[in-house]
Structures are given as structure tokens and as C-alpha cells.
Design a protein around this motif. Structure first.
Motif, PDB file in Angstrom:
ATOM      1  N   MET A 172     -44.427  60.156  35.689  1.00  0.00           N
ATOM      2  CA  MET A 172     -44.916  60.042  37.059  1.00  0.00           C
ATOM      3  C   MET A 172     -43.815  59.436  37.920  1.00  0.00           C
ATOM      4  O   MET A 172     -42.854  58.841  37.409  1.00  0.00           O
ATOM      5  N   SER A 173     -43.937  59.565  39.225  1.00  0.00           N
ATOM      6  CA  SER A 173     -42.930  59.043  40.135  1.00  0.00           C
ATOM      7  C   SER A 173     -42.960  57.517  40.165  1.00  0.00           C
ATOM      8  O   SER A 173     -43.968  56.903  39.797  1.00  0.00           O
ATOM      9  N   PRO A 174     -41.855  56.889  40.583  1.00  0.00           N
ATOM     10  CA  PRO A 174     -41.859  55.430  40.697  1.00  0.00           C
ATOM     11  C   PRO A 174     -42.963  54.905  41.608  1.00  0.00           C
ATOM     12  O   PRO A 174     -43.548  53.852  41.337  1.00  0.00           O
ATOM     13  N   GLN A 175     -43.268  55.639  42.706  1.00  0.00           N
ATOM     14  CA  GLN A 175     -44.323  55.172  43.609  1.00  0.00           C
ATOM     15  C   GLN A 175     -45.687  55.193  42.926  1.00  0.00           C
ATOM     16  O   GLN A 175     -46.479  54.262  43.081  1.00  0.00           O
ATOM     17  N   TRP A 176     -45.955  56.271  42.173  1.00  0.00           N
ATOM     18  CA  TRP A 176     -47.228  56.340  41.460  1.00  0.00           C
ATOM     19  C   TRP A 176     -47.317  55.231  40.419  1.00  0.00           C
ATOM     20  O   TRP A 176     -48.338  54.551  40.294  1.00  0.00           O
ATOM     21  N   LEU A 232     -41.774  46.038  46.679  1.00  0.00           N
ATOM     22  CA  LEU A 232     -40.435  46.500  46.325  1.00  0.00           C
ATOM     23  C   LEU A 232     -40.155  46.462  44.826  1.00  0.00           C
ATOM     24  O   LEU A 232     -39.627  47.431  44.267  1.00  0.00           O
ATOM     25  N   ALA A 233     -40.496  45.357  44.163  1.00  0.00           N
ATOM     26  CA  ALA A 233     -40.107  45.185  42.757  1.00  0.00           C
ATOM     27  C   ALA A 233     -40.688  46.250  41.829  1.00  0.00           C
ATOM     28  O   ALA A 233     -39.954  46.804  40.998  1.00  0.00           O
ATOM     29  N   PRO A 234     -41.991  46.569  41.879  1.00  0.00           N
ATOM     30  CA  PRO A 234     -42.516  47.572  40.940  1.00  0.00           C
ATOM     31  C   PRO A 234     -41.859  48.942  41.064  1.00  0.00           C
ATOM     32  O   PRO A 234     -41.625  49.622  40.058  1.00  0.00           O
ATOM     33  N   VAL A 235     -41.529  49.365  42.295  1.00  0.00           N
ATOM     34  CA  VAL A 235     -40.887  50.667  42.480  1.00  0.00           C
ATOM     35  C   VAL A 235     -39.475  50.660  41.900  1.00  0.00           C
ATOM     36  O   VAL A 235     -39.060  51.606  41.216  1.00  0.00           O
ATOM     37  N   LEU A 236     -38.719  49.594  42.164  1.00  0.00           N
ATOM     38  CA  LEU A 236     -37.369  49.495  41.608  1.00  0.00           C
ATOM     39  C   LEU A 236     -37.399  49.480  40.081  1.00  0.00           C
ATOM     40  O   LEU A 236     -36.582  50.129  39.417  1.00  0.00           O
ATOM     41  N   LEU A 237     -38.354  48.765  39.508  1.00  0.00           N
ATOM     42  CA  LEU A 237     -38.463  48.711  38.050  1.00  0.00           C
ATOM     43  C   LEU A 237     -38.803  50.088  37.484  1.00  0.00           C
ATOM     44  O   LEU A 237     -38.225  50.518  36.482  1.00  0.00           O
ATOM     45  N   ALA A 238     -39.741  50.788  38.120  1.00  0.00           N
ATOM     46  CA  ALA A 238     -40.133  52.111  37.636  1.00  0.00           C
ATOM     47  C   ALA A 238     -38.938  53.068  37.654  1.00  0.00           C
ATOM     48  O   ALA A 238     -38.735  53.851  36.710  1.00  0.00           O
ATOM     49  N   TYR A 239     -38.125  53.017  38.732  1.00  0.00           N
ATOM     50  CA  TYR A 239     -36.931  53.870  38.807  1.00  0.00           C
ATOM     51  C   TYR A 239     -35.960  53.529  37.682  1.00  0.00           C
ATOM     52  O   TYR A 239     -35.421  54.413  37.009  1.00  0.00           O
ATOM     53  N   GLY A 240     -35.735  52.240  37.461  1.00  0.00           N
ATOM     54  CA  GLY A 240     -34.781  51.837  36.438  1.00  0.00           C
ATOM     55  C   GLY A 240     -35.224  52.189  35.033  1.00  0.00           C
ATOM     56  O   GLY A 240     -34.403  52.524  34.173  1.00  0.00           O
ATOM     57  N   LEU A 241     -36.540  52.136  34.776  1.00  0.00           N
ATOM     58  CA  LEU A 241     -37.042  52.411  33.436  1.00  0.00           C
ATOM     59  C   LEU A 241     -36.921  53.878  33.049  1.00  0.00           C
ATOM     60  O   LEU A 241     -36.914  54.204  31.859  1.00  0.00           O
ATOM     61  N   ARG A 242     -36.819  54.765  34.032  1.00  0.00           N
ATOM     62  CA  ARG A 242     -36.884  56.197  33.739  1.00  0.00           C
ATOM     63  C   ARG A 242     -35.711  56.667  32.881  1.00  0.00           C
ATOM     64  O   ARG A 242     -35.857  57.612  32.106  1.00  0.00           O
ATOM     65  N   HIS A 243     -34.544  56.046  33.002  1.00  0.00           N
ATOM     66  CA  HIS A 243     -33.370  56.527  32.269  1.00  0.00           C
ATOM     67  C   HIS A 243     -32.640  55.386  31.552  1.00  0.00           C
ATOM     68  O   HIS A 243     -31.448  55.516  31.252  1.00  0.00           O
ATOM     69  N   THR A 244     -33.340  54.308  31.272  1.00  0.00           N
ATOM     70  CA  THR A 244     -32.738  53.186  30.561  1.00  0.00           C
ATOM     71  C   THR A 244     -33.501  52.956  29.262  1.00  0.00           C
ATOM     72  O   THR A 244     -34.735  52.926  29.288  1.00  0.00           O
ATOM     73  N   GLN A 302     -45.931  64.000  45.905  1.00  0.00           N
ATOM     74  CA  GLN A 302     -45.638  63.801  44.485  1.00  0.00           C
ATOM     75  C   GLN A 302     -46.849  64.161  43.628  1.00  0.00           C
ATOM     76  O   GLN A 302     -47.998  63.972  44.031  1.00  0.00           O
ATOM     77  N   THR A 303     -46.585  64.675  42.449  1.00  0.00           N
ATOM     78  CA  THR A 303     -47.636  65.160  41.562  1.00  0.00           C
ATOM     79  C   THR A 303     -48.559  64.021  41.135  1.00  0.00           C
ATOM     80  O   THR A 303     -48.099  62.959  40.704  1.00  0.00           O
ATOM     81  N   THR A 304     -49.852  64.255  41.246  1.00  0.00           N
ATOM     82  CA  THR A 304     -50.831  63.253  40.836  1.00  0.00           C
ATOM     83  C   THR A 304     -50.911  63.202  39.316  1.00  0.00           C
ATOM     84  O   THR A 304     -51.057  64.241  38.659  1.00  0.00           O
ATOM     85  N   LEU A 306     -56.149  60.338  32.502  1.00  0.00           N
ATOM     86  CA  LEU A 306     -55.826  59.414  31.413  1.00  0.00           C
ATOM     87  C   LEU A 306     -54.636  58.537  31.789  1.00  0.00           C
ATOM     88  O   LEU A 306     -54.644  57.319  31.548  1.00  0.00           O
ATOM     89  N   ALA A 307     -53.605  59.135  32.407  1.00  0.00           N
ATOM     90  CA  ALA A 307     -52.431  58.360  32.826  1.00  0.00           C
ATOM     91  C   ALA A 307     -52.803  57.354  33.910  1.00  0.00           C
ATOM     92  O   ALA A 307     -52.283  56.227  33.922  1.00  0.00           O
ATOM     93  N   LEU A 308     -53.703  57.748  34.816  1.00  0.00           N
ATOM     94  CA  LEU A 308     -54.165  56.817  35.850  1.00  0.00           C
ATOM     95  C   LEU A 308     -54.839  55.605  35.220  1.00  0.00           C
ATOM     96  O   LEU A 308     -54.587  54.456  35.608  1.00  0.00           O
ATOM     97  N   LEU A 309     -55.702  55.862  34.240  1.00  0.00           N
ATOM     98  CA  LEU A 309     -56.404  54.769  33.564  1.00  0.00           C
ATOM     99  C   LEU A 309     -55.434  53.885  32.796  1.00  0.00           C
ATOM    100  O   LEU A 309     -55.530  52.653  32.832  1.00  0.00           O
ATOM    101  N   GLN A 310     -54.481  54.505  32.103  1.00  0.00           N
ATOM    102  CA  GLN A 310     -53.508  53.733  31.321  1.00  0.00           C
ATOM    103  C   GLN A 310     -52.645  52.862  32.234  1.00  0.00           C
ATOM    104  O   GLN A 310     -52.377  51.693  31.914  1.00  0.00           O
ATOM    105  N   GLY A 311     -52.202  53.426  33.350  1.00  0.00           N
ATOM    106  CA  GLY A 311     -51.369  52.657  34.270  1.00  0.00           C
ATOM    107  C   GLY A 311     -52.112  51.480  34.874  1.00  0.00           C
ATOM    108  O   GLY A 311     -51.578  50.367  34.974  1.00  0.00           O
ATOM    109  N   ALA A 312     -53.369  51.705  35.285  1.00  0.00           N
ATOM    110  CA  ALA A 312     -54.167  50.623  35.868  1.00  0.00           C
ATOM    111  C   ALA A 312     -54.466  49.539  34.844  1.00  0.00           C
ATOM    112  O   ALA A 312     -54.431  48.341  35.153  1.00  0.00           O
ATOM    113  N   THR A 313     -54.757  49.949  33.607  1.00  0.00           N
ATOM    114  CA  THR A 313     -55.042  48.966  32.551  1.00  0.00           C
ATOM    115  C   THR A 313     -53.810  48.131  32.238  1.00  0.00           C
ATOM    116  O   THR A 313     -53.884  46.902  32.088  1.00  0.00           O
TER     117      THR A 313
END
Length: 361
Positions: free
Chosen positions: A40-44, A95-107, A217-219, A223-230
């Protein structure tokens, strides 16, 4: 007074335990969230983490009032707290959660986990040199060791075609945002931590999800929504509640030091869950960070000091720092929360720079 005094040393026991619990809850978010962040996108991803954190805690607040209507209540946010809360919302919630999501995608998850130690370093540097919290040589050299390990990991992180480690820099940027968040949250750590976290999580989560939707951005799947919220509820919501309580008891830099164990927890879990084989630099960095954390965990601070007069509100027992009169409208029993005044006091005991120990050295 209406009850026996609680011991002065109580914050010394509570603070580290709460900070370590916050580290445990947050540490597992990196390896568990890496797979989600890749789909999913960093914003999602950032929005789900924040909304799961804030929404879950709002439900907790509601249930708490229904199940225990007469339980001791924490102090609520007041008008004077709003500027600090607004800064906390901007840096830590948006700001922090979006930056972290971007960094995690390829690290790699193990590398990302250890890079997150930068949050503790930056938190301490801001606490010492901007907010003037006390530190000694042991704390200073501990932070140098952690910073050295993080710098080593950043230098060996995956690089883009231009040769700049954008993914590592994004994680470092998230750490800087959280460091700013930690220091401004320290200013309102006497307030109900559940309220702070819930009110920060919901608007920041909604904003990030609106940005994701407006960008087309793709929704994610249900299941992914539930996992992310949890994941957000446990690793961000409950973790931040424990973190704010630790700030109240042991100050910003010390809380950040204990919290620096979170990347080790995440790294260990990542190595168990994935086939990653870390490079030798990983183990060198891990050794440097372990040394830094050890120096922090073995720090002691005890001297004769003076408390200036202070007025505030927070949940408290009648310990040596809370010998004040009560009015007919103050809540009975202990612990309780009401506006109270601290008279000047001089004594010596082991202590951290908590909400009552902001004296000069």
C-alpha cells in the motif's frame, strides 16, 4: 493527608518499566509492518497506523468511563496545552508515519529497525541543547555509541540510482519528527496520555487517508485495512500511552534511551521471520548500539536539590513531593487529579528529570 505517602522512588521503578513496554510494543511494528507497507502507499499505511491508534483509544476511553465510572481520572488537555499538542500532532502524527512507510518499502527490516535508534539520539540532543534537560558523561557517550551504529547502517543502506540513500534518510526524517514530538509532548505529559494519543491519532489518520484518496491511490483490501489498524492500535497507540507516562516519570532523554531498545526487539523479530542474512556491518552497528543502551540503563542520579514553587494538575499520590492542602471539591482517595501547588522544598534522593525535577545543576 488522607492516605499513607507513596515512596519518592516510585517514578524510578515505574518510568523504566513503562519505557521498556513502549519499546516492546513499537519494536515489533517494523518487521510486522514491512509486508503491509510494501502493498500500500505510504499515505495509506501511515493513515491506518494513526487511525487504528486513535480510534482504538477513543473506544478504550468510552469503555473506561462505562465500566469504571468512578475510577481516578487523569488531567484533561487545557487551552494552554494546545500549542504543544498541535506541534505534536504535526510532527508525530502526520509527517513521521508517512516518512517511515516510505523508508520501509525498500530497506531490509533488520536494518530499518536499528536505524530507528536515531529517534533516541535526536530526542536526547533536542532535550539537552534545546529544552535544557540535564545529562552527564555516561549519557553523552551512550548516545555517541548509538549514533555511530546508526550512521554505519545509513552508510550501508540501499541506495537509489543517484547514490543518495533516500530510504535511510526517510527513516531518519521520521526519527527527527518523532524526536520533536517527544520533546513537545514532554511539556504536556501531566495530561491523560490516552486522550493525547487518541486526539492525535484520529485527525492525522483521517488526513493521511484523505490525501491517499485524493491522489487516486489504490485502496487496500479489507484484511490489510484491519491488519494496519490493529498494528496501529498496539504498536503506536498503546506504545505511545506508555511512552507519555514514562516521560512524566523520567524525562525525555532517559525515556528515549530506554526506548532505544525497540529497534533491537524489531531486528531480532525480523531475523526470525525473514530469510535475511545481515552483513557484518549490521553486527558492528548492533554492538555499538547495545553499548550505548547499556550505558543509559546503568545511569544513576542522586544529589541535594531545591524544588521551586510550582502549580499544575496531574494524577498523583501524596508522596514527599505532594504535601498540599485539599478543598471540599477535590476528589477523595488516591491516586487523584486536581490543581495543586508545590511549595519550595530542599532534599536529596535518587531522581530523574521528571515533571517535578527541572532544577539547575
Amino acid at each position: 493527608m488522607d492516605s499513607p505517602h507513596a515512596p519518592v522512588s516510585e517514578p524510578l521503578r515505574k518510568g523504566p518499566v513503562l519505557a521498556m513496554l513502549a519499546a516492546l510494543l513499537f519494536g515489533v511494528s517494523t518487521p510486522l509492518g514491512k509486508n503491509l507497507s510494501e502493498h500500500m502507499s505510504p499515505q495509506w499505511f501511515g493513515g491506518l497506523l494513526c487511525l487504528g491508534s486513535g480510534g482504538g483509544l477513543l473506544i478504550w476511553m468510552l469503555l473506561r468511563r462505562i465500566v469504571r465510572p468512578h475510577a481516578p481520572q487523569e488531567a484533561a488537555l487545557s487551552r494552554k496545552d494546545l500549542p504543544f499538542f498541535g506541534l505534536s500532532l504535526l510532527f508525530g502524527g502526520i509527517l513521521a508515519p508517512v516518512l517511515l512507510a516510505y523508508g520501509l518499502r525498500h530497506t531490509p527490516a533488520s536494518t530499518a529497525s536499528l536505524l530507528l535508534n536515531l529517534e533516541g539520539v535526536l530526542t536526547a540532543l533536542l532535550a539537552w541543547f534545546v529544552f535544557h534537560e540535564h545529562f552527564d558523561r555516561r549519557i553523552f557517550f551512550g548516545m555517541l555509541a548509538i549514533l555511530g551504529g546508526a550512521a554505519l547502517l545509513s552508510a550501508t543502506s540501499a541506495r537509489s540510482e543517484t547514490g543518495i540513500p533516500w530510504n535511510a534518510l526517510a527513516i531518519a526524517g521520521a526519527c527527527l519528527c518523532w524526536a520533536l514530538d517527544n520533546n513537545v509532548t514532554r511539556k504536556i505529559s501531566n495530561v491523560d496520555p490516552v486522550q493525547i494519543t487518541a486526539l492525535k491519532g484520529v485527525p492525522s489518520g483521517i488526513l493521511n487517508l484523505l490525501l491517499a484518496a485524493s491522489a487516486g491511490q489504490t485502496t487496500p483490501t479489507p484484511l490489510a485495512l484491519l491488519q494496519g489498524a490493529t498494528l496501529g492500535f498496539f504498536s503506536y497507540g498503546l506504545s505511545l500511552v506508555c511512552f507519555v507516562l514514562a516521560l512524566r516519570h523520567i524525562g525525555t532523554a532517559r525515556t528515549g534511551a530506554y526506548f532505544s531498545t525497540a529497534p533491537f526487539i524489531g531486528s531480532a523479530l525480523a531475523l526470525l521471520l525473514t530469510p535475511e542474512r545481515p552483513a557484518p556491518a549490521f553486527w558492528i552497528a548492533a554492538a555499538l548500539m547495545a553499548l550505548g543502551v547499556l550505558l543509559h540503563l546503568t545511569e544513576e542520579h542522586n544529589h541535594f536539590h531545591r524544588h521551586e514553587a510550582l502549580e499544575h494538575e496531574h494524577l498523583h499520590y501524596h508522596d514527599a513531593h505532594h504535601q498540599h492542602p485539599h478543598g471540599p471539591d477535590d476528589p477523595p482517595g488516591e491516586p487523584h487529579s486536581h490543581w495543586h501547588r508545590h511549595e519550595p522544598l530542599e532534599h536529596a534522593h535518587p531522581h530523574y528529570p521528571d515533571i517535578h525535577h527541572q532544577h539547575r545543576h
